[in-house]
Design an enzyme around this catalytic site. Structure first.
Site, short mmCIF file in Angstrom:
data_model
loop_
_atom_site.label_atom_id
_atom_site.label_comp_id
_atom_site.label_asym_id
_atom_site.label_seq_id
_atom_site.Cartn_x
_atom_site.Cartn_y
_atom_site.Cartn_z
N HIS A 11 0.86 -1.19 0.00
CA HIS A 11 0.00 0.00 0.00
C HIS A 11 0.90 1.23 0.00
O HIS A 11 1.64 1.46 -0.95
CB HIS A 11 -0.95 -0.06 1.20
N HIS B 89 -2.35 -0.40 -11.74
CA HIS B 89 -3.33 0.16 -10.81
C HIS B 89 -4.55 -0.75 -10.80
O HIS B 89 -4.93 -1.29 -11.85
CB HIS B 89 -3.72 1.58 -11.22
N ASP C 241 3.14 6.23 -7.68
CA ASP C 241 4.40 6.04 -6.94
C ASP C 241 5.65 6.24 -7.78
O ASP C 241 6.75 6.38 -7.22
CB ASP C 241 4.43 4.64 -6.32
#
Length: 300
Positions: free
Chosen positions: A163, A204, A259
């Site tokens: 996460h 994703h 990210d």
């Protein structure tokens, strides 16, 4: 969205709440310095609740948002052993400015650092209620635990490598590549896949195109650090990895996610220890998760 007058009023409201209650630094001074910063953040949020909680959903949520910059700055200082000459909190500064004022790192462009952090916070603030940290925070609050206990639970959920800590892992992944040469980057990506290791910064669960939060961060990087070696690596990765990943028809989204660029930008402005990167994610989520908790717990 607020109009200008409402925005100014809200900012002044947050400024009036920002002072930390007594005793926070004494608790931080007892924590093991090799503990992960996310564990420090969870304990820090719990401590804010014990020292300054008022038992009202909205008041506690706003107080926590207002106190996060100073708390996070102090976590950096105490964990790194820089406990001497910590600047007094300046409540007249914007939230991000209060953090960088407390952090007080030499030889950095504070204005650029503030801009990167402000962008980061906006992009990471909230994205629905189904992700792990938001769900965990709201679930804890559903039992009428305090905002602080709920948010500490959310931070614990966020700290996992699948996460929020993925942004730390992503920058460490970039550092392992070590070159922006397209052929070498492709060879590295294929090697990771053959070894059944994750290619961080791509894919994703919901999106089927490049994450717009990644697009924004790439644009910022092209403006402030186009020649940064790590940025050149992720620029190449952005082109190479989706092409390689798309060869696997089971991968529904091979594109860059949020990210991929954040660690590179944070590193460029002087925040060079990737262990702290998830704490910025946590700082952002306090506002988004807090808003959802307040909305759900105060409905008539």
């Amino acid at each position: 969205l607020p109009n200008l007058e409402q925005s100014v009023e809200f900012r002044e409201n947050l400024q009036s709440r920002g002072a930390l209650p007594d005793g926070i630094e004494e608790v931080l001074a007892t924590l093991p310095k090799d503990g992960h910063p996310m564990d420090w953040l969870s304990i820090g949020i719990h401590t804010l609740g014990m020292a300054g909680g008022v038992g009202d959903w909205k008041e506690d949520a706003l107080n926590l948002i207002a106190r996060m910059p100073r708390l996070l700055g102090l976590i950096f200082r105490y964990r790194e052993g820089r406990t001497e000459n910590i600047p007094e909190d300046d409540l007249s500064l914007p939230l991000v400015g209060r953090f960088t004022h407390t952090l007080d790192i030499d030889n950095v462009d504070k204005a650029v650092m503030n801009r990167v952090l402000s962008t980061y916070l906006v992009l990471h603030m909230d994205h629905g209620g189904g992700n792990l940290s938001t769900f965990a925070g709201k679930a804890v609050a559903s039992g009428h635990a305090t905002v602080y206990s709920s948010m500490a639970g959310a931070m614990n959920a966020l700290s996992g490598p699948l996460h929020g800590r993925a942004n730390q892992s992503c920058f460490e992944f970039v550092k392992r590549i070590g070159t922006s040469d397209p052929a070498e980057v492709e060879r590295f990506v294929r090697g990771e896949l053959e070894a059944r290791r994750p290619v961080f910064g791509f894919g994703h669960a919901v999106l089927r195109a490049e994450d717009p939060r990644a697009t924004v961060q790439f644009a910022l990087g092209e403006e402030i650090c186009p020649d940064d070696e790590n940025f050149k690596i992720i620029r190449t990765l952005r082109e190479v990895a989706p092409r390689v990943l798309s060869e696997n028809k089971k991968i529904s989204n091979p594109n860059a996610n949020v990210d991929i660029a954040s660690g590179t930008l944070l590193h460029h402005v002087g925040l060079t220890d990737p262990e702290y990167y998830t704490t910025f994610f946590g700082w952002a989520r306090v506002a988004g998760i807090g808003a959802q908790i307040v909305d759900e717990r105060t409905k008539m």
